[in-house]
Write an enzyme that holds these catalytic residues in place. Structure first.
Site, short mmCIF file in Angstrom:
data_model
loop_
_atom_site.label_atom_id
_atom_site.label_comp_id
_atom_site.label_asym_id
_atom_site.label_seq_id
_atom_site.Cartn_x
_atom_site.Cartn_y
_atom_site.Cartn_z
N TYR A 142 0.82 -1.21 0.00
CA TYR A 142 0.00 0.00 0.00
C TYR A 142 0.85 1.27 0.00
O TYR A 142 0.41 2.32 -0.46
CB TYR A 142 -0.93 0.03 1.22
CG TYR A 142 -2.06 -0.98 1.16
CD1 TYR A 142 -2.27 -1.78 0.05
CD2 TYR A 142 -2.91 -1.14 2.24
CE1 TYR A 142 -3.30 -2.71 0.00
CE2 TYR A 142 -3.96 -2.05 2.20
CZ TYR A 142 -4.14 -2.84 1.09
OH TYR A 142 -5.17 -3.75 1.06
N LYS A 189 3.06 -15.45 2.83
CA LYS A 189 3.11 -16.21 1.57
C LYS A 189 4.58 -16.51 1.29
O LYS A 189 5.13 -16.19 0.24
CB LYS A 189 2.47 -15.40 0.44
CG LYS A 189 2.18 -16.22 -0.81
CD LYS A 189 1.13 -17.31 -0.59
CE LYS A 189 0.82 -18.02 -1.91
NZ LYS A 189 -0.05 -19.20 -1.70
N ASP A 221 -3.53 -18.00 1.85
CA ASP A 221 -4.67 -18.66 1.23
C ASP A 221 -5.26 -19.72 2.16
O ASP A 221 -6.49 -19.83 2.30
CB ASP A 221 -4.31 -19.25 -0.13
CG ASP A 221 -2.97 -19.95 -0.15
OD1 ASP A 221 -2.26 -19.93 0.88
OD2 ASP A 221 -2.61 -20.50 -1.20
N ASP A 245 -5.57 -6.60 5.75
CA ASP A 245 -6.75 -5.90 5.26
C ASP A 245 -7.81 -6.89 4.82
O ASP A 245 -9.00 -6.76 5.15
CB ASP A 245 -6.34 -4.99 4.11
CG ASP A 245 -7.45 -4.04 3.67
OD1 ASP A 245 -8.51 -4.00 4.33
OD2 ASP A 245 -7.26 -3.34 2.66
N ASP A 249 -11.40 -8.29 7.20
CA ASP A 249 -12.76 -8.12 6.70
C ASP A 249 -13.46 -9.47 6.59
O ASP A 249 -14.66 -9.58 6.84
CB ASP A 249 -12.74 -7.42 5.34
CG ASP A 249 -12.55 -5.92 5.47
OD1 ASP A 249 -12.46 -5.43 6.61
OD2 ASP A 249 -12.49 -5.23 4.43
#
Length: 372
Positions: A142, A189, A221, A245, A249
């Protein structure tokens, strides 16, 4: 205690839910003899509309001078649906996090027993879910260098992390796990990304300093799948900015409404508290937005300053509203209560916090606050 609190209502339903959080803080002031001073400023789409800047200089200055920031929501469809917009509301929030050094985002995910039926997941899967996500907030993709070629056909975003950025949040996450159920899960990851391999290396080394905390690893994942299959297995989740992020959610869905989850963003000197939901522009001005996440964010603010009894009073008042069904329609489609009524009810129960408080069920059903 005296606290100076900067209020950033923002966009959409932000002003409406933030107003309920302030009601509850005012109830805490009255009940526990504190003095909180509030100053309000613009941020997000409304700041762009008025000043051309999603984070005006005076807003940033106010936040730097305050003891804490209480945030509403940010975002507007006219920017969301315009990929060519050069200035966006979210840039204001990202800049604010960077300028205040808010490198850690803390998002508790807990299932309220009275709301288990609201979850899209089966009761036996989500019962007992209670975990906290520690998301790195000022680094990663980001904030990395962004590039678009002249033809507009090739784009890139750099994901970059330093050992310092990883270690400072890792220590906070380990300390939190030590005071909870002593389990930390690093989500990365590392089988693909070099930045994730650095995360795993640094966190593994730091974990040696916390021998009583069990450290586990999950690829992002798999973590996303496990949060749905068996969310109660988690205690503290530590992860980088973008992964955090997304999975936070996802975690919000477990409890049945994104309007229930609060968050804290903290750094060495500053702290900001906000609900994790968006600006929900479709509900703006309709008195239907769920204020509980904003109110619980205020409870996290109180905890940040060591006001644990006060924070518990807020949480107990929220529990009463949930158990009694004084909720907005996202939690009960038959409810006649609006944003303001729910906020009033919770604030009043902070002031009158006796367990045997008297309520008139008939009037409750009519949507009236009836504490006697």
């Amino acid at each position: 205690m005296n606290l100076n609190i900067a209020l950033l209502p923002g966009d959409g339903v932000g002003p409406e839910v933030l107003a309920q959080a302030v009601k509850c803080l005012e109830a805490v002031e009255e009940t526990f003899n504190h003095n909180f001073n509030y100053k309000e400023a613009l941020v997000g789409a409304i700041a762009i509309d008025r000043n051309g800047d999603p984070l005006p200089d005076n807003t940033l200055a106010l936040c730097k001078e305050a003891d804490a920031v209480l945030f509403g929501a940010i975002g507007d469809p006219k920017y969301d649906n315009n990929p060519d917009a050069e200035v966006r509301p979210e840039q204001g929030l990202l800049k604010l996090r960077k300028e205040l050094g808010l490198f850690t985002n803390i998002r508790p995910v807990k299932v309220f027993p009275s709301l288990i039926k609201n979850s899209p997941l089966k009761k036996e899967i989500i019962a007992g879910t209670d975990f906290t996500i520690y998301r790195e907030l000022t680094g990663g993709i980001y904030f990395g260098k962004k590039h678009l070629n002249e033809e507009g056909t090739v784009a890139s975003d750099l994901c970059e992390y330093s050992e310092k950025e990883i270690s400072r949040i890792a220590h906070l996450a380990f300390k939190a796990a030590k005071n909870r159920r002593k389990k930390l899960t690093l989500v990365d990851k590392a089988n693909v990304l070099e930045s994730s391999r650095l995360w795993r290396k640094v966190v593994t080394r730091i974990g040696e300093s916390y021998p009583d905390v069990t450290l586990e690893y999950l690829f992002v994942d798999n973590a996303a799948m496990q949060i749905i299959l068996n969310p109660s297995q988690f205690d503290v989740i530590l992860t980088e900015n973008m992964f955090g992020d997304i999975i936070s959610d996802e975690g919000s869905v477990i409890g049945g409404s994104i309007g229930l989850l609060a968050s804290a963003s903290v750094g060495d000197e500053n702290a900001l508290f906000e609900p994790i939901h968006g600006s929900y522009p479709q509900a703006k001005g309709k008195d239907i937005a769920n204020p509980i996440a904003s109110i619980l964010s205020a409870a996290m603010l109180l905890e940040h300053f060591g006001l644990f009894e006060e924070a518990m009073a807020v949480r107990e008042a929220v529990d009463k509203s949930l158990k009694k069904g004084v909720v907005t329609q996202d939690l009960d489609r038959t409810s006649q209560y609006g944003t303001n009524q729910v906020g009033d009810f919770i604030a009043e129960n902070i002031v009158d916090s006796e367990d045997d408080f008297n309520m008139n069920d008939e009037n409750i059903d009519l949507g009236k606050s009836t504490i006697i």
